[in-house]
Design a protein around this motif. Structure first.
Motif, PDB file in Angstrom:
ATOM      1  N   ASN A   1     -59.039 -11.805  10.806  1.00 31.14           N
ATOM      2  CA  ASN A   1     -57.974 -10.945  10.499  1.00 31.14           C
ATOM      3  C   ASN A   1     -56.744 -11.428  11.348  1.00 31.14           C
ATOM      4  OD1 ASN A   1     -59.805  -9.123   9.262  1.00 31.14           O
ATOM      5  ND2 ASN A   1     -60.556  -8.173  11.267  1.00 31.14           N
ATOM      6  N   PHE A   2     -56.717 -12.434  12.206  1.00 32.10           N
ATOM      7  CA  PHE A   2     -55.775 -12.723  12.796  1.00 32.10           C
ATOM      8  C   PHE A   2     -54.969 -14.173  12.220  1.00 32.10           C
ATOM      9  CE2 PHE A   2     -57.964 -10.508  16.167  1.00 32.10           C
ATOM     10  CZ  PHE A   2     -57.132  -9.801  16.416  1.00 32.10           C
ATOM     11  N   CYS A   3     -55.651 -14.572  11.356  1.00 31.33           N
ATOM     12  CA  CYS A   3     -55.173 -15.860  10.584  1.00 31.33           C
ATOM     13  C   CYS A   3     -53.661 -15.560  10.142  1.00 31.33           C
ATOM     14  CB  CYS A   3     -55.992 -16.052   9.317  1.00 31.33           C
ATOM     15  SG  CYS A   3     -57.717 -17.119   9.923  1.00 31.33           S
ATOM     16  N   CYS A   4     -52.988 -16.794  10.267  1.00 31.39           N
ATOM     17  CA  CYS A   4     -51.569 -16.894  10.007  1.00 31.39           C
ATOM     18  C   CYS A   4     -50.735 -15.993  11.267  1.00 31.39           C
ATOM     19  CB  CYS A   4     -51.081 -16.138   8.715  1.00 31.39           C
ATOM     20  SG  CYS A   4     -52.106 -17.013   7.192  1.00 31.39           S
ATOM     21  N   MET A   5     -51.270 -15.352  12.056  1.00 33.06           N
ATOM     22  CA  MET A   5     -50.429 -14.855  13.187  1.00 33.06           C
ATOM     23  C   MET A   5     -49.733 -16.303  14.010  1.00 33.06           C
ATOM     24  SD  MET A   5     -51.401 -12.622  16.527  1.00 33.06           S
ATOM     25  CE  MET A   5     -52.036 -11.374  15.585  1.00 33.06           C
ATOM     26  N   LYS A   6     -48.644 -15.908  14.179  1.00 36.82           N
ATOM     27  CA  LYS A   6     -47.859 -16.903  15.165  1.00 36.82           C
ATOM     28  C   LYS A   6     -47.352 -16.285  16.495  1.00 36.82           C
ATOM     29  CE  LYS A   6     -44.672 -19.423  12.829  1.00 36.82           C
ATOM     30  NZ  LYS A   6     -43.542 -19.799  11.924  1.00 36.82           N
ATOM     31  N   MET A   7     -47.503 -17.014  17.570  1.00 37.29           N
ATOM     32  CA  MET A   7     -47.453 -16.596  18.923  1.00 37.29           C
ATOM     33  C   MET A   7     -46.738 -17.464  19.804  1.00 37.29           C
ATOM     34  SD  MET A   7     -50.092 -14.874  21.507  1.00 37.29           S
ATOM     35  CE  MET A   7     -50.152 -13.394  20.511  1.00 37.29           C
ATOM     36  N   VAL A   8     -45.881 -17.323  20.640  1.00 35.02           N
ATOM     37  CA  VAL A   8     -45.186 -17.915  21.639  1.00 35.02           C
ATOM     38  C   VAL A   8     -45.383 -17.681  22.709  1.00 35.02           C
ATOM     39  CG1 VAL A   8     -43.144 -18.865  22.617  1.00 35.02           C
ATOM     40  CG2 VAL A   8     -43.366 -18.939  20.180  1.00 35.02           C
ATOM     41  N   PHE A   9     -46.141 -18.133  23.726  1.00 35.92           N
ATOM     42  CA  PHE A   9     -46.466 -18.063  25.075  1.00 35.92           C
ATOM     43  C   PHE A   9     -45.064 -18.419  25.905  1.00 35.92           C
ATOM     44  CE2 PHE A   9     -50.514 -17.744  23.699  1.00 35.92           C
ATOM     45  CZ  PHE A   9     -51.265 -16.743  24.505  1.00 35.92           C
ATOM     46  N   ILE A  10     -44.665 -17.724  26.993  1.00 28.64           N
ATOM     47  CA  ILE A  10     -43.361 -17.978  27.839  1.00 28.64           C
ATOM     48  C   ILE A  10     -44.115 -18.120  29.194  1.00 28.64           C
ATOM     49  CG2 ILE A  10     -41.308 -17.495  28.486  1.00 28.64           C
ATOM     50  CD1 ILE A  10     -40.624 -15.834  26.164  1.00 28.64           C
ATOM     51  N   CYS A  11     -44.082 -19.084  30.099  1.00 25.89           N
ATOM     52  CA  CYS A  11     -44.514 -19.410  31.344  1.00 25.89           C
ATOM     53  C   CYS A  11     -43.507 -19.871  32.021  1.00 25.89           C
ATOM     54  CB  CYS A  11     -45.769 -19.912  31.479  1.00 25.89           C
ATOM     55  SG  CYS A  11     -45.778 -21.445  30.853  1.00 25.89           S
ATOM     56  N   GLY A  12     -43.719 -20.319  33.503  1.00 24.43           N
ATOM     57  CA  GLY A  12     -42.654 -20.904  34.112  1.00 24.43           C
ATOM     58  C   GLY A  12     -42.757 -22.342  33.984  1.00 24.43           C
ATOM     59  N   ALA A  13     -43.840 -23.146  34.136  1.00 20.09           N
ATOM     60  CA  ALA A  13     -43.884 -24.697  34.117  1.00 20.09           C
ATOM     61  C   ALA A  13     -45.216 -24.872  33.397  1.00 20.09           C
ATOM     62  CB  ALA A  13     -43.975 -25.158  35.676  1.00 20.09           C
ATOM     63  N   LEU A  14     -45.101 -26.362  32.945  1.00 20.94           N
ATOM     64  CA  LEU A  14     -46.534 -26.695  32.220  1.00 20.94           C
ATOM     65  C   LEU A  14     -47.065 -28.176  32.541  1.00 20.94           C
ATOM     66  CD1 LEU A  14     -45.600 -25.778  28.589  1.00 20.94           C
ATOM     67  CD2 LEU A  14     -47.671 -24.923  29.930  1.00 20.94           C
ATOM     68  N   GLU A  15     -46.611 -28.490  33.978  1.00 19.96           N
ATOM     69  CA  GLU A  15     -46.979 -29.636  34.396  1.00 19.96           C
ATOM     70  C   GLU A  15     -48.802 -29.585  34.548  1.00 19.96           C
ATOM     71  OE1 GLU A  15     -46.667 -33.656  35.556  1.00 19.96           O
ATOM     72  OE2 GLU A  15     -45.504 -32.189  34.403  1.00 19.96           O
ATOM     73  N   PRO A  16     -49.377 -30.231  33.953  1.00 18.31           N
ATOM     74  CA  PRO A  16     -51.061 -30.053  33.702  1.00 18.31           C
ATOM     75  C   PRO A  16     -51.504 -30.419  35.188  1.00 18.31           C
ATOM     76  CG  PRO A  16     -50.474 -31.339  31.826  1.00 18.31           C
ATOM     77  CD  PRO A  16     -49.290 -31.128  32.559  1.00 18.31           C
ATOM     78  N   GLY A  17     -52.452 -29.540  35.657  1.00 16.70           N
ATOM     79  CA  GLY A  17     -52.847 -29.557  37.027  1.00 16.70           C
ATOM     80  C   GLY A  17     -51.997 -29.322  38.251  1.00 16.70           C
ATOM     81  N   LYS A  18     -50.984 -28.982  37.848  1.00 18.97           N
ATOM     82  CA  LYS A  18     -49.972 -28.678  39.050  1.00 18.97           C
ATOM     83  C   LYS A  18     -49.430 -27.114  38.909  1.00 18.97           C
ATOM     84  CE  LYS A  18     -49.522 -33.150  40.519  1.00 18.97           C
ATOM     85  NZ  LYS A  18     -50.198 -33.224  41.764  1.00 18.97           N
ATOM     86  N   ASP A  19     -49.714 -26.546  37.883  1.00 15.10           N
ATOM     87  CA  ASP A  19     -49.214 -25.063  37.994  1.00 15.10           C
ATOM     88  C   ASP A  19     -50.199 -24.434  37.380  1.00 15.10           C
ATOM     89  OD1 ASP A  19     -46.427 -23.179  37.784  1.00 15.10           O
ATOM     90  OD2 ASP A  19     -47.681 -22.931  36.123  1.00 15.10           O
ATOM     91  N   GLY A  20     -50.906 -23.271  38.212  1.00 13.51           N
ATOM     92  CA  GLY A  20     -52.073 -22.621  37.634  1.00 13.51           C
ATOM     93  C   GLY A  20     -51.976 -21.689  36.526  1.00 13.51           C
ATOM     94  N   VAL A  21     -50.594 -21.093  36.476  1.00 17.12           N
ATOM     95  CA  VAL A  21     -50.330 -20.232  35.399  1.00 17.12           C
ATOM     96  C   VAL A  21     -50.318 -21.137  34.046  1.00 17.12           C
ATOM     97  CG1 VAL A  21     -48.809 -18.376  34.275  1.00 17.12           C
ATOM     98  CG2 VAL A  21     -49.628 -18.228  36.471  1.00 17.12           C
ATOM     99  N   GLY A  22     -49.576 -22.140  34.310  1.00 16.40           N
ATOM    100  CA  GLY A  22     -49.331 -23.169  33.064  1.00 16.40           C
ATOM    101  C   GLY A  22     -50.847 -23.618  32.574  1.00 16.40           C
ATOM    102  N   ASP A  23     -51.697 -23.895  33.476  1.00 16.83           N
ATOM    103  CA  ASP A  23     -53.042 -24.418  32.932  1.00 16.83           C
ATOM    104  C   ASP A  23     -53.683 -23.240  32.281  1.00 16.83           C
ATOM    105  OD1 ASP A  23     -52.565 -26.753  34.018  1.00 16.83           O
ATOM    106  OD2 ASP A  23     -53.492 -26.453  36.094  1.00 16.83           O
ATOM    107  N   TYR A  24     -53.598 -21.896  32.816  1.00 15.94           N
ATOM    108  CA  TYR A  24     -54.228 -20.855  32.172  1.00 15.94           C
ATOM    109  C   TYR A  24     -53.870 -20.640  30.767  1.00 15.94           C
ATOM    110  CZ  TYR A  24     -54.797 -15.794  31.425  1.00 15.94           C
ATOM    111  OH  TYR A  24     -55.121 -14.641  30.901  1.00 15.94           O
TER     112      TYR A  24
END
Length: 380
Positions: free
Chosen positions: A5-28
Motif C-alpha cells: 500500500n506504500f509502494c512508490c512513496m518517497k520520504m526524506v528524513f531530516i536530522c542533525g548529524a549522520l556520523e555512524p556511531g556518533k549521533d544517536g538520532v542519526g543512528d536511529y
C-alpha cells in the motif's frame, strides 16, 4: 496494513548529524530508513547541521543491508547556505512526506536555534510533514537549575514557533511524559511511537543464557548522578546471601561517563566481581546482552521510554531495573509501566528478584515500529 500500500512513496528524513556511531538520532534515523526501504518506501536522509564534517557530503550510508542516499551539510555553514542547499536537494528528490527527527540541540550547539522554524519552513514548503520529538525542552525536572529553566523557557518558545510555521500532519514522541507536555503547548493528538534499539540482536551458535548460580547484571550506557546505589546493592546482596552458592557480577558497557568510579568503588568494597568494557561495536554489545540476566538503567522513570540503551536491553530479552537519579517531573506524572521495566524503590527489590530472571518478550522491535510509523503516516 500491507507494505505494498506504500509502494512508490518517497520520504526524506531530516536530522542533525549522520556520523555512524556518533549521533544517536542519526543512528536511529538510519535504521528506521532501512526498515522502511525493505517495505518498499523510497527513502533518503538530510543531515542539516552535521558537526562531524567540514564540507558538504553526498553519500550512500548502509544499515541492516540497505543503502540510503544521504546529504550531510556542515554546521560551520551559515543557515542561509544550509537552507538553500537543503531546499534544492529536497526539491530535486520531491518526496511525498518529510520526517523531522527533532532534538533541539541537533540544530544549535547551545540548544537555541532561534531561526530554525523559518529555515525548515523553506525546506518543507507545502509538503506533508511528520515530526518525531526525541526530546523537548529543559526545565521539566524539580531539581533543574535556574539556568536550565530559562533555557527551557526559550526552547519552548522556539518549539511553539515551529508548530505555527509548519502544520505537522503527524506528531510522534517516545514517552508518555512528552506526550502530555507537548499537548500542553498545542500539539494535540500526539501519537506514541516506541523507541527501538540501535543494537541488532545477533545470532550466536549456542545461547549462553542459562539458569545457573551466577547472576549477571549489565549497566549499559550513561550513569546519572544522585543515584542511591548503595541501598540497591545492600538489598541485592541481602537477597542472594540466602541463596546458597549464588554469586553476583556487574558488567558496565558503553559510555558510562564520569559517575562510574563511585559504582566501581562500591563493588570493590563489597567484593562483587565487575568488568568495565567501555564502548564496543554493536555485535559485541549484543553478545554481552545475551549473556546476562538483568539490565540496569539510571535514567529517571518518567523518561526511561526514550532510552536507546534500555530499548537494546529489552529487545535482548532482559528485564530492566530502574535505579534512578533522585529527580521528579515538576508536574505530577505516573508512568504506566511495561512489565519488562521495574522501578527500584527502597525495600521492593526482593519481591522482584523472587520472580526469577525469566526472558522478557514484551517489546516491539524495529520492524513493528516501522509498520506503526507507516500506519500513522497513512492515517495522518
Amino acid at each position: 496494513m500491507e507494505a505494498n500500500n506504500f509502494c512508490c512513496m518517497k520520504m526524506v528524513f531530516i536530522c542533525g548529524a549522520l556520523e555512524p556511531g556518533k549521533d544517536g538520532v542519526g543512528d536511529y534515523t538510519r535504521r528506521l530508513s532501512a526498515a522502511l526501504i525493505k517495505q518498499g518506501i523510497s527513502v533518503s536522509i538530510l543531515a542539516y547541521n552535521d558537526k562531524f564534517i567540514k564540507k558538504k557530503i553526498e553519500e550512500l550510508q548502509s544499515s541492516d543491508g540497505s543503502e540510503i542516499p544521504c546529504l550531510r551539510l556542515p554546521h560551520t555553514w551559515t543557515s542561509k547556505q544550509r537552507t538553500q542547499q537543503a531546499k534544492n536537494w529536497v526539491d530535486k528528490y520531491n518526496p511525498d512526506w518529510l520526517s523531522l527527527q527533532f532534538v533541539i540541540y541537533s540544530f544549535h550547539n547551545k540548544g537555541l536555534p532561534f531561526g530554525i522554524s523559518s529555515q525548515l519552513k523553506q525546506i518543507v514548503s507545502d509538503r506533508k510533514c511528520q515530526i518525531m520529538f526525541h526530546e523537548t525542552w529543559l526545565g521539566l525536572k524539580t531539581n533543574d537549575s535556574l539556568k536550565y529553566q530559562i533555557i527551557g523557557f526559550l526552547q519552548k518558545r522556539i518549539i511553539k514557533r515551529l508548530r505555527s510555521a509548519i502544520k505537522f500532519k503527524v506528531v510522534h514522541t517516545h514517552t508518555q511524559f512528552y506526550m502530555r507536555e507537548l499537548n500542553k503547548i498545542g500539539f494535540y493528538n500526539v501519537k506514541y511511537l516506541p523507541v527501538f534499539s540501535n543494537i541488532p540482536v545477533i545470532d550466536i551458535k549456542e545461547s549462553p543464557y542459562k539458569e545457573n548460580k551466577k547472576v549477571k547484571f549489565v549497566l549499559f550506557g550513561s550513569i546519572h548522578p544522585n543515584v542511591d546505589f548503595v541501598e540497591f546493592f545492600n538489598e541485592l546482596q541481602d537477597f542472594y546471601k540466602h541463596k546458597m552458592g549464588f554469586t553476583l557480577e556487574v558488567i558496565f558497557i558503553g559510555k558510562s561517563g564520569r559517575f562510574l568510579d563511585p559504582w566501581i568503588n562500591e563493588l570493590k568494597s563489597r567484593k562483587i566481581p565487575f568488568s568495565t568494557l567501555g564502548e564496543q561495536n554493536p555485535e559485541s554489545i549484543s553478545e554481552v546482552l545475551q549473556q546476562v540476566n538483568y539490565g540496569i538503567t539510571t535514567n529517571p522513570s518518567f523518561v526511561v521510554e526514550k532510552s536507546g540503551t534500555v530499548a537494546a536491553m529489552r529487545e535482548h530479552g532482559l528485564k530492566v531495573i530502574i535505579v534512578a537519579e533522585k529527580t521528579e517531573p515538576k508536574d505530577t506524572f505516573k508512568l504506566k509501566f511495561n512489565k519488562s521495566l521495574f522501578e527500584y524503590k527502597s525495600g521492593n527489590l526482593k519481591e522482584f528478584l523472587e520472580d526469577g530472571h525469566k526472558k522478557n518478550t514484551d517489546v516491539l522491535g524495529i520492524n513493528s515500529v516501522a509498520q506503526k510509523f507507516l500506519n500513522d503516516i497513512k492515517a495522518g
